[in-house]
Design a protein around this motif. Structure first.
Motif, mmCIF file in Angstrom:
data_model
loop_
_atom_site.group_PDB
_atom_site.id
_atom_site.type_symbol
_atom_site.label_atom_id
_atom_site.label_comp_id
_atom_site.label_asym_id
_atom_site.label_seq_id
_atom_site.Cartn_x
_atom_site.Cartn_y
_atom_site.Cartn_z
ATOM 1 N N VAL A 164 5.129 5.789 1.226
ATOM 2 C CA VAL A 164 4.416 5.195 2.351
ATOM 3 C C VAL A 164 5.466 4.909 3.413
ATOM 4 C CG1 VAL A 164 2.967 3.272 3.105
ATOM 5 C CG2 VAL A 164 2.785 4.120 0.745
ATOM 6 N N GLN A 215 4.138 -4.692 1.460
ATOM 7 C CA GLN A 215 4.550 -4.171 0.157
ATOM 8 C C GLN A 215 4.173 -5.156 -0.951
ATOM 9 O OE1 GLN A 215 8.768 -3.539 0.006
ATOM 10 N NE2 GLN A 215 8.648 -2.225 -1.761
ATOM 11 N N GLY A 265 9.383 1.725 4.985
ATOM 12 C CA GLY A 265 8.480 2.299 4.010
ATOM 13 C C GLY A 265 8.808 1.854 2.602
ATOM 14 N N MET A 282 -4.316 5.801 -3.267
ATOM 15 C CA MET A 282 -3.960 6.085 -1.869
ATOM 16 C C MET A 282 -4.943 5.411 -0.910
ATOM 17 S SD MET A 282 -2.514 9.992 -2.100
ATOM 18 C CE MET A 282 -2.293 10.130 -0.357
ATOM 19 N N VAL A 292 -4.059 1.701 -0.797
ATOM 20 C CA VAL A 292 -2.835 1.495 -0.004
ATOM 21 C C VAL A 292 -3.146 1.627 1.481
ATOM 22 C CG1 VAL A 292 -0.550 2.438 0.519
ATOM 23 C CG2 VAL A 292 -1.266 2.186 -1.856
ATOM 24 N N GLN A 293 -3.914 2.637 1.864
ATOM 25 C CA GLN A 293 -4.281 2.848 3.271
ATOM 26 C C GLN A 293 -5.058 1.648 3.811
ATOM 27 O OE1 GLN A 293 -3.313 5.688 5.029
ATOM 28 N NE2 GLN A 293 -3.979 4.532 6.795
ATOM 29 N N CYS A 348 -2.671 -1.255 4.318
ATOM 30 C CA CYS A 348 -1.824 -0.954 5.479
ATOM 31 C C CYS A 348 -2.576 -1.229 6.783
ATOM 32 C CB CYS A 348 -1.362 0.503 5.455
ATOM 33 S SG CYS A 348 -0.116 0.888 4.214
ATOM 34 N N PRO A 358 0.557 4.788 8.821
ATOM 35 C CA PRO A 358 1.652 5.280 7.982
ATOM 36 C C PRO A 358 1.344 6.689 7.479
ATOM 37 C CG PRO A 358 0.220 3.927 6.674
ATOM 38 C CD PRO A 358 -0.308 3.885 8.088
ATOM 39 N N LEU A 409 1.312 8.880 4.146
ATOM 40 C CA LEU A 409 1.287 8.721 2.686
ATOM 41 C C LEU A 409 1.523 10.099 2.107
ATOM 42 C CD1 LEU A 409 -0.257 6.109 3.629
ATOM 43 C CD2 LEU A 409 -1.450 6.256 1.467
#
Length: 92
Positions: free
Chosen positions: A7, A28, A54, A69, A72-73, A76, A85, A87
């Motif tokens: 990321v 994070q 990152g 994913m 995480v997106q 973010c 970002p 990925l």
């Protein structure tokens, strides 16, 4: 073995590096917490101390890579909405 998802946020002119990397560090930690609860992947503890633009998420082969994913997106977008970002999943 599984996947590593890198990321990475783009650096922009005018960034106050410590300020932005502090935000990435907070992001994070949030991703780490959410993944721990969801059980989909993890961030190695030693990488939590190394903050930059990152970080890397490790996803075991028996977990849902796309779901991790997506999570995480989402985190973010909530923490740093002004930047998208990249990925990048890499088979490990």
């Amino acid at each position: 073995m599984g996947w590593r998802v890198r990321v990475e946020f783009p650096q922009e002119p005018g960034d106050v590096e410590r300020s932005f990397t502090h935000r990435v560090g907070n992001l994070q930690e949030e991703v780490f917490s959410r993944l721990e609860k969801a059980g989909g992947g993890f961030i190695p503890l030693e990488s939590l101390d190394r903050v930059g633009y990152g970080f890397t998420v490790t996803v075991p082969r028996n977990r849902d890579l796309k779901g991790v994913m997506k999570l995480v997106q989402k985190v973010c977008a909530a923490h740093i909405p002004e930047r998208d970002p990249t990925l990048d999943p890499i088979e490990a």
